[in-house]
Design a protein around this motif. Structure first.
Motif, PDB file in Angstrom:
ATOM      1  N   ARG A 180      -7.064   6.769   2.090  1.00  0.00           N
ATOM      2  CA  ARG A 180      -7.972   6.478   3.042  1.00  0.00           C
ATOM      3  C   ARG A 180      -7.398   5.503   4.004  1.00  0.00           C
ATOM      4  O   ARG A 180      -6.585   4.588   3.807  1.00  0.00           O
ATOM      5  N   HIS A 181      -8.004   5.428   5.052  1.00  0.00           N
ATOM      6  CA  HIS A 181      -7.181   4.813   6.414  1.00  0.00           C
ATOM      7  C   HIS A 181      -7.248   3.310   5.935  1.00  0.00           C
ATOM      8  O   HIS A 181      -6.235   2.471   6.601  1.00  0.00           O
ATOM      9  N   LYS A 187      -1.293  -1.375   4.181  1.00  0.00           N
ATOM     10  CA  LYS A 187      -0.709  -2.409   4.680  1.00  0.00           C
ATOM     11  C   LYS A 187       0.141  -3.097   3.916  1.00  0.00           C
ATOM     12  O   LYS A 187       0.836  -4.113   4.349  1.00  0.00           O
ATOM     13  N   ALA A 188       0.697  -2.381   2.882  1.00  0.00           N
ATOM     14  CA  ALA A 188       1.840  -2.828   2.154  1.00  0.00           C
ATOM     15  C   ALA A 188       3.139  -2.651   3.034  1.00  0.00           C
ATOM     16  O   ALA A 188       3.456  -1.507   3.669  1.00  0.00           O
ATOM     17  N   MET A 212       4.284   1.289  -6.258  1.00  0.00           N
ATOM     18  CA  MET A 212       2.845   0.685  -6.031  1.00  0.00           C
ATOM     19  C   MET A 212       1.933   1.792  -6.332  1.00  0.00           C
ATOM     20  O   MET A 212       0.827   1.512  -6.501  1.00  0.00           O
ATOM     21  N   LEU A 213       2.328   3.177  -6.335  1.00  0.00           N
ATOM     22  CA  LEU A 213       1.414   4.381  -6.571  1.00  0.00           C
ATOM     23  C   LEU A 213       0.722   4.187  -7.893  1.00  0.00           C
ATOM     24  O   LEU A 213      -0.314   4.832  -8.326  1.00  0.00           O
ATOM     25  N   LEU A 232      -8.057   9.589   7.080  1.00  0.00           N
ATOM     26  CA  LEU A 232      -6.958   9.215   6.077  1.00  0.00           C
ATOM     27  C   LEU A 232      -5.680   8.799   6.972  1.00  0.00           C
ATOM     28  O   LEU A 232      -5.579   9.024   8.294  1.00  0.00           O
ATOM     29  N   SER A 233      -4.869   8.366   6.212  1.00  0.00           N
ATOM     30  CA  SER A 233      -3.637   7.699   6.604  1.00  0.00           C
ATOM     31  C   SER A 233      -2.480   8.435   5.897  1.00  0.00           C
ATOM     32  O   SER A 233      -2.621   8.819   4.643  1.00  0.00           O
ATOM     33  N   ILE A 234      -1.306   8.845   6.367  1.00  0.00           N
ATOM     34  CA  ILE A 234      -0.207   9.340   5.796  1.00  0.00           C
ATOM     35  C   ILE A 234       0.676   8.241   5.736  1.00  0.00           C
ATOM     36  O   ILE A 234       1.164   7.425   6.385  1.00  0.00           O
ATOM     37  N   LEU A 235       0.993   8.051   4.163  1.00  0.00           N
ATOM     38  CA  LEU A 235       1.829   6.845   3.802  1.00  0.00           C
ATOM     39  C   LEU A 235       3.185   7.322   3.844  1.00  0.00           C
ATOM     40  O   LEU A 235       3.614   8.661   3.669  1.00  0.00           O
TER      41      LEU A 235
END
Length: 316
Positions: free
Chosen positions: A183-184, A190-191, A198-199, A268-271
């Motif tokens: 999610r956005h 922010k990492a 981290m996942l 959503l945000s694409i990581l």
């Protein structure tokens, strides 16, 4: 050639199928005779002829009326399908003859339902007033059965990795890489710098294990020292996956085109994590021996044009 094969090919007529369906609906020879405007002896004789031809009883005669046997249930089910297809053929022929709209039935997989198919329908409405589309969304096995049965004309979505056999033809439209999403306002957005490990701190939304992408994603994660969380959710429903990502701290995996669509909507945000060569092939599937009508050929052409427009808009 067996007798039953010979009988069905050479002697079973549409009027026989209509009779079987009427007998199943009304369960009474007298009512069927009145409905079809023939005599009761004629109904009984025709049914006996059909049963002799297929070499099995199709109805049991009971005090309550006729009850279809297991063989009867099978043949009646197919009779209904044949009659429905004949009605559809009649309607389509009339549409073509009288210049009315021709409908093409599409079976759509979730990977194509959110972005490709809506854009295709917009293009179809823009470029043709003679063809319309009906859409059925389901998963691969069901849509392939519908394709065989003639319930849909074309199947749209991710092409199966397994060989489909000579009865099917397919056309690849494009390959779409799988990306990692959240999610956005997810903490991982922010990492800096974002690391694969981290996942491990979050649940995941994954394709079901029946999907080939599940195993490809799992292998890619293993190579990057990421374990699949026991709290993971497995689903092939795009809307379900996006909804879960919206409501939880889960990370997920979507095709890039679909992920960009929801990213533009602010959902959503694409990581910035590269899974490597994990992608899906989006394309069309149809039956080899049926050919394609002019309307279906137009649909294929417009799917290609939709693909090209999507590439241009994405800057590819």
């Amino acid at each position: 050639m067996s007798r039953i094969d010979w009988y069905i090919r050479a002697n079973l007529k549409l009027r026989h199928l209509e009779l079987l369906v009427a007998l199943d609906d009304l369960r009474n020879v007298g009512k069927v005779a009145s409905y079809l405007n023939v005599s009761q002896p004629a109904i009984s004789k025709t049914l006996a002829t059909i049963e002799e031809g297929v070499e099995v009883p199709l109805f049991d005669r009971t005090p309550r009326g006729l009850e279809p046997t297991e063989h009867g249930i099978c043949l009646i089910r197919h009779a209904r399908r044949v009659l429905e297809q004949m009605v559809a053929a009649r309607d389509e022929l009339l549409d073509i003859t009288e210049g009315r709209v021709t409908r093409v039935s599409l079976g759509v997989l979730p990977a194509a339902a959110v972005l490709l198919v809506p854009k295709f329908i917009a293009m179809l409405e823009e470029k043709s007033n003679e063809v319309s589309a009906s859409v059925t969304e389901s998963h691969t096995d069901i849509l392939l059965r519908m394709l065989r049965a003639g319930d849909i004309d074309l199947m749209v979505g991710n092409l199966p990795q397994r060989a489909l056999g000579a009865e099917f033809e397919s056309e690849l439209l494009y390959r779409d890489p799988i990306v990692v999403v959240a999610r956005h306002d997810h903490p991982l957005t922010k990492a800096s710098p974002l690391q694969w490990e981290m996942l491990n701190d979050y649940p995941m939304v994954l394709p079901t294990q029946a999907a080939h992408t599940h195993h490809a994603i799992a292998d890619a994660l293993l190579q990057r020292n990421v374990r699949i969380s026991r709290r993971s959710v497995e689903s092939i429903s795009t809307l379900t996956n996006v909804g879960v990502l919206q409501e939880t701290d889960s990370t997920g995996f979507l095709s890039q085109a679909v992920a960009r669509h929801f990213e533009k909507l602010g959902l959503l945000s694409i990581l910035p994590l590269d899974l490597g060569n994990v992608d899906i092939e989006i394309g069309l599937i149809w039956m080899t021996d049926r050919g394609l009508s002019k309307a279906q050929q137009l649909v294929r052409t417009l799917f290609r044009e939709t693909r090209d427009a999507m590439r241009t808009k994405a800057g590819h």
